[in-house]
Design a protein around this motif. Sequence first.
Motif, PDB file in Angstrom:
ATOM      1  N   GLU A 178       0.832  -1.207   0.000  1.00  0.00           N
ATOM      2  CA  GLU A 178       0.000   0.000   0.000  1.00  0.00           C
ATOM      3  C   GLU A 178       0.863   1.251   0.000  1.00  0.00           C
ATOM      4  O   GLU A 178       0.549   2.248  -0.663  1.00  0.00           O
ATOM      5  CB  GLU A 178      -0.929  -0.014   1.212  1.00  0.00           C
ATOM      6  CG  GLU A 178      -2.049  -1.044   1.108  1.00  0.00           C
ATOM      7  CD  GLU A 178      -2.906  -1.064   2.366  1.00  0.00           C
ATOM      8  OE1 GLU A 178      -2.534  -0.349   3.324  1.00  0.00           O
ATOM      9  OE2 GLU A 178      -3.926  -1.768   2.386  1.00  0.00           O
ATOM     10  N   SER A 179       1.975   1.193   0.780  1.00  0.00           N
ATOM     11  CA  SER A 179       2.889   2.341   0.811  1.00  0.00           C
ATOM     12  C   SER A 179       3.487   2.578  -0.566  1.00  0.00           C
ATOM     13  O   SER A 179       3.582   3.729  -1.027  1.00  0.00           O
ATOM     14  CB  SER A 179       3.990   2.105   1.834  1.00  0.00           C
ATOM     15  OG  SER A 179       4.894   3.181   1.844  1.00  0.00           O
ATOM     16  N   THR A 180       3.868   1.446  -1.201  1.00  0.00           N
ATOM     17  CA  THR A 180       4.418   1.580  -2.550  1.00  0.00           C
ATOM     18  C   THR A 180       3.374   2.127  -3.516  1.00  0.00           C
ATOM     19  O   THR A 180       3.658   3.006  -4.342  1.00  0.00           O
ATOM     20  CB  THR A 180       4.923   0.211  -3.045  1.00  0.00           C
ATOM     21  OG1 THR A 180       5.896  -0.290  -2.131  1.00  0.00           O
ATOM     22  CG2 THR A 180       5.527   0.331  -4.439  1.00  0.00           C
ATOM     23  N   ILE A 181       2.147   1.567  -3.394  1.00  0.00           N
ATOM     24  CA  ILE A 181       1.065   2.049  -4.262  1.00  0.00           C
ATOM     25  C   ILE A 181       0.793   3.528  -4.011  1.00  0.00           C
ATOM     26  O   ILE A 181       0.583   4.311  -4.947  1.00  0.00           O
ATOM     27  CB  ILE A 181      -0.205   1.201  -4.033  1.00  0.00           C
ATOM     28  CG1 ILE A 181       0.011  -0.225  -4.532  1.00  0.00           C
ATOM     29  CG2 ILE A 181      -1.408   1.843  -4.728  1.00  0.00           C
ATOM     30  CD1 ILE A 181      -1.120  -1.170  -4.203  1.00  0.00           C
ATOM     31  N   ASP A 182       0.811   3.891  -2.708  1.00  0.00           N
ATOM     32  CA  ASP A 182       0.588   5.308  -2.376  1.00  0.00           C
ATOM     33  C   ASP A 182       1.678   6.178  -2.974  1.00  0.00           C
ATOM     34  O   ASP A 182       1.401   7.260  -3.502  1.00  0.00           O
ATOM     35  CB  ASP A 182       0.535   5.490  -0.856  1.00  0.00           C
ATOM     36  CG  ASP A 182      -0.736   4.899  -0.257  1.00  0.00           C
ATOM     37  OD1 ASP A 182      -1.701   4.687  -1.024  1.00  0.00           O
ATOM     38  OD2 ASP A 182      -0.757   4.650   0.971  1.00  0.00           O
TER      39      ASP A 182
END
Length: 596
Positions: A178-182
């Motif tokens: 999710e952090s990467t996607i964010d």
Amino acid sequence: MDPLQVAIDKHSRELLPTAARIFTFIYLVITLAHILVLPDEMVSPMVGIASFSLFVGITLQFSMDNERIQKHAELVLVFLLVLMGFNSILHMYLSGDVRQTTNFVFVMAVSGYVLAGIRTFYPTVIGLLGSWIILVIAGLDWDAEARHFGFEILLGAMFALFLHSVRRSQLSQMTSLESTIDRLGDSQNQVMARESLMQNLIDNIPSGIVVLSKDTRVLYMNEEAKEALGLEATGQVGGPVDQARFKFYHQSGRALGVGEAPVTRVLATGDPVKNEIVGTRLPDGEMNWALLNAFLLDIQLTGESVVVVAFTNITERVKVEMQLHESETRARTILDSVEEGVISVDKEKLVTSFNPSAQQLTGYAEDEGLGRPLDAIFQYVDTADDTEDGIQFIHEGVLTNANGGEVVVELLISELLDGDDLSGWVYTFRDVSEQLRLEQERATMDKMSSVGVLAGGIAHDFNNLLTAIYGNISLAESVIRDPDKALGFLKRSSESIQLATNLTTQLLTFATGSEPVRDVVDVEKLVREATRFSLSGSSIAVTFSIDSDVNAVEVDDGQVRQAISNIVLNAKQAMGDVGLIRIVIANSAPDSEKPG
């Protein structure tokens, strides 16, 4: 906050509704089963705890949106697991059957999946293990069967730990993902924001931008370019160049040839075109003018090159410059055609303009005068006092030209203002030598005319006096035998001779410029004698109205007598020797006594 803990809290909030529904369903079934299956001595406590658990589940179903429950979702899950464990421990204790440990193992396994947080998982599992151990040691025999289920409990704890680790690892990976996607989303948003910003900037800058491929297809065109080229909203993007719209003109109005076009030159030489003024013709025939730059731009990602044409609309500026040039041309033409010499200088008195008349009067050519100090080419000396003309002064003086010749000129000096600041002066001068000569000739002729009039008047007066002298002498001769009458005629002749003497004295005074001879005279006597003499031999009657208190005056007797005689003679000639002359003599009141 730790991103993993945030993910665990989110996991607990998402899992809580499902867990609550399953928990409620399980204890609904257990409650009914306890009522139907358990022996009478176990029904009350087991149904009571099962009913309480069912009540908790139902209450939780209706309170799921409560902010406190959502905030502490993980603790609520712990409470449900503890409640399930307590049901299992109580059942095992009341039944005395260690085989009920299987339910307990299920509770621990569920705890491993449900509780991903270390702060909740380990206390819960350790509490469940401790409760089972205490119950077995205190209430059940530690026989082979108990040891078997003890091993099962240990396996359940290990399985719970495994599920906890797997779930925690999943949440950690999900957090990282999710952090990467964010971050990717943020990067994409930033890229999109930058692209949007660049697009807005390009579309809103007051300059036209056109991007062309090497085969002169239009790749991009902003709104300013479309407006300047007179294109529709769709423009030419994606298509070939519209030669009619991309045809450029020189400032003279001449259409540029294909080889002269900025895009063609950039493609042919690779050199940029900088700050060229070109025109484009709109569909309505109006001309737009632009300051144009064109250059090749390499696109690193594709390895291709494009031609970027950037131009700023300067139509109004060019129109103003053209009008200014026309005005300057007209002003120069007018300035060159006037007869007056005009020289303008700056604040340092350096010559900035020099018209042909000024060149002719000073004897210096334009290239000899421009940029030089005024005194070097305009050698001028005032010869008369300045005469005021409006708010300026007209000077009269002598100008010495380059050959040493002198010219009498009239000079007008005017200030040049830049707003409220003085920026220089304008010297306007003209040759008045011929004008002065003509004025002198005119003055001489006027003097001669005046002398002629004076001479005619004197001749007329002398003729009258001589006629009176000869007439009286002739009359005296005719009455010579009558001495009294002859004496009267001779006395009149003597008076005429005296008047002739006075007239001669006046003539000498006028000719030599000497001062008049003043004396105190009786005004009444002077006027009566001059009038009687002027009207002698005439049929014109005269009456006098003389105040009794008329003052004596100090005048030149001859001049005043002559003036009165001339007035009376003029009146006599005007009336044709027939009529009445009325003469009034009175004192004149001083100015201070005159009525206001």
